[in-house]
Design a protein around this motif. Sequence first.
Motif, short mmCIF file in Angstrom:
data_model
loop_
_atom_site.label_atom_id
_atom_site.label_comp_id
_atom_site.label_asym_id
_atom_site.label_seq_id
_atom_site.Cartn_x
_atom_site.Cartn_y
_atom_site.Cartn_z
N PHE A 160 34.93 45.80 -75.08
CA PHE A 160 33.90 44.78 -74.92
C PHE A 160 34.20 43.55 -75.78
N GLU A 161 34.65 43.76 -77.01
CA GLU A 161 35.01 42.63 -77.87
C GLU A 161 36.16 41.82 -77.27
N ALA A 162 37.13 42.54 -76.70
CA ALA A 162 38.25 41.85 -76.06
C ALA A 162 37.79 41.08 -74.83
N LEU A 163 36.81 41.62 -74.12
CA LEU A 163 36.25 40.92 -72.96
C LEU A 163 35.57 39.63 -73.41
N VAL A 164 34.89 39.69 -74.54
CA VAL A 164 34.28 38.48 -75.09
C VAL A 164 35.36 37.45 -75.40
N GLY A 165 36.45 37.90 -76.01
CA GLY A 165 37.56 37.00 -76.31
C GLY A 165 38.13 36.37 -75.05
N ALA A 166 38.28 37.16 -74.01
CA ALA A 166 38.79 36.65 -72.74
C ALA A 166 37.86 35.60 -72.16
N SER A 167 36.57 35.84 -72.27
CA SER A 167 35.60 34.90 -71.70
C SER A 167 35.62 33.55 -72.42
N ILE A 168 35.90 33.58 -73.73
CA ILE A 168 35.99 32.33 -74.50
C ILE A 168 37.28 31.60 -74.15
N ALA A 169 38.39 32.33 -74.11
CA ALA A 169 39.67 31.73 -73.76
C ALA A 169 39.63 31.11 -72.37
N GLN A 170 38.87 31.72 -71.47
CA GLN A 170 38.79 31.22 -70.10
C GLN A 170 38.25 29.80 -70.04
N VAL A 171 37.25 29.50 -70.86
CA VAL A 171 36.63 28.18 -70.81
C VAL A 171 37.25 27.21 -71.81
N GLU A 172 38.09 27.73 -72.71
CA GLU A 172 38.66 26.87 -73.74
C GLU A 172 40.01 26.26 -73.35
N GLY A 173 40.74 26.87 -72.43
CA GLY A 173 42.07 26.33 -72.16
C GLY A 173 42.65 26.73 -70.83
N LEU A 174 43.78 26.09 -70.50
CA LEU A 174 44.51 26.38 -69.27
C LEU A 174 45.11 27.79 -69.34
N ASP A 175 45.46 28.30 -68.17
CA ASP A 175 46.02 29.66 -68.10
C ASP A 175 47.19 29.85 -69.06
N LYS A 176 48.08 28.89 -69.09
CA LYS A 176 49.29 29.02 -69.90
C LYS A 176 48.99 29.04 -71.40
N ASP A 177 47.86 28.47 -71.81
CA ASP A 177 47.51 28.40 -73.23
C ASP A 177 46.57 29.52 -73.68
N GLN A 178 46.07 30.30 -72.74
CA GLN A 178 45.07 31.31 -73.09
C GLN A 178 45.58 32.40 -74.03
N PRO A 179 46.83 32.87 -73.89
CA PRO A 179 47.30 33.87 -74.86
C PRO A 179 47.26 33.37 -76.29
N GLY A 180 47.67 32.12 -76.51
CA GLY A 180 47.62 31.54 -77.86
C GLY A 180 46.21 31.37 -78.35
N ILE A 181 45.31 30.98 -77.45
CA ILE A 181 43.90 30.81 -77.83
C ILE A 181 43.30 32.14 -78.26
N VAL A 182 43.57 33.19 -77.49
CA VAL A 182 43.04 34.51 -77.85
C VAL A 182 43.57 34.94 -79.21
N ARG A 183 44.84 34.66 -79.48
CA ARG A 183 45.40 35.04 -80.77
C ARG A 183 44.67 34.33 -81.92
N VAL A 184 44.35 33.05 -81.73
CA VAL A 184 43.59 32.33 -82.75
C VAL A 184 42.23 32.98 -82.95
N LEU A 185 41.57 33.35 -81.86
CA LEU A 185 40.25 33.99 -81.96
C LEU A 185 40.35 35.30 -82.74
N TYR A 186 41.34 36.12 -82.42
CA TYR A 186 41.50 37.39 -83.12
C TYR A 186 41.86 37.17 -84.60
N ASN A 187 42.70 36.17 -84.85
CA ASN A 187 43.07 35.89 -86.24
C ASN A 187 41.86 35.47 -87.06
#
Length: 395
Positions: free
Chosen positions: A255-282
């Motif tokens: 569920f926490e990872a799903l929350v992270g995915a939902s934030i990355a979805q609205v924060e950036g383009l597909d290609k940038d989402q892995p990096g955005i998720v990493r920032v969120l987790y960090n």
Amino acid sequence: MDELDLAWDEDERPRRRRHAAGSARSRKKGRGGRTFLAFFLCLVVVGGLALGAYAGIDRIKGLFNAPDYNGGGTGQVTVEVLSGQLAADIGNTLQQKDVVKSAKAFVEAAKNDQRSLKLQPGFYSLRKQMKASMALSLMLDPKSRLVNKVTLAEGLTYQDTFKKLSEATKIPYEDFEKAAQDPKALGVGEVWYTRTDGKQRAPGIEGFLFPATYDLPPNLDATGILKLIVARFNQEIDKIGFIDAVTNTLHISPFEALVGASIAQVEGLDKDQPGIVRVLYNRVYSKKFPCNCLQVDSTVNYYLRITGKGAKPSTELLQSELHNKNDPYNTHDVAGMPIGPISNPGTSALTAAAGPPKSDYMYFMAINQAGDTAFAKTWPEFEELQKQAKANGVK
């Protein structure tokens, strides 16, 4: 003696000839009657055999030529084709609905038309008493398929999703709201109801309404439609291996990872989402960021949306909105992931949340009008990104 004999012979022969001739005529007359009778009887017998043979052939033809209607049919009837059905199954359904005269006729039509391999499950508007080949052609016409097609884009909120579904199906928005009150009944599994951080979990359907294009059957109600969409979410999660990845590798709850995915979805383009998720987790899990808070404006905007106030550019958000203590999605003052997803993420964001690349980045920012994201490790580096974004007209 010889002459007498000849005389007798001469005398007797004519009589014998006449007698013989007379006998021949008598026999011919009798044989002719019998022959006519025999010929007549023969005609009767042969005719009967021919008639019987014709009837037999007709019956035999009936065994090999399937009964079929001749015309294009009349009226209107709705027929459902189920996933995995064979031509014979479909033919039986059509026969029961009196669309075709026999299932066999439809099977033969399907064998003779390679397009039948493209026949899709769904509901079709047909006519009664159709020629099988015409029924098949009508089913292959996209206009005959009864569907409510709707496309749910990545990043929609549950409210946006319900509005689109209501517009496409004419089912009241309130019906979707009511159906969404019990996510478990819609197919949201028990695994999504626990968190490793001890925080409260949002009870709604947000995050589970998978973005895709759906052909919705006309007989589904709001509950049926939401079940279909959640089932699609579950399929995608299984395909990605999402649950195992975040549990065994990231050691956080799905569920926490799903929350992270939902934030990355609205924060950036597909290609940038892995990096955005990493920032969120960090920020949340590394213990190296102030208060372990996300400090992203998208969660603030989500709360403004669902409370009817509408989203704003980050530069226009008020301090009272950024630090609203009554906002359960406040990430500027509250540590960890917010209580629930803020959008419905697609495949790209879900994949990013399940396996982001390792890095020391703590900041990200869209730096141009195209939405490209740049990353920084320190605050001074982030300030440089802000200058770059401002120069590019990003608000």
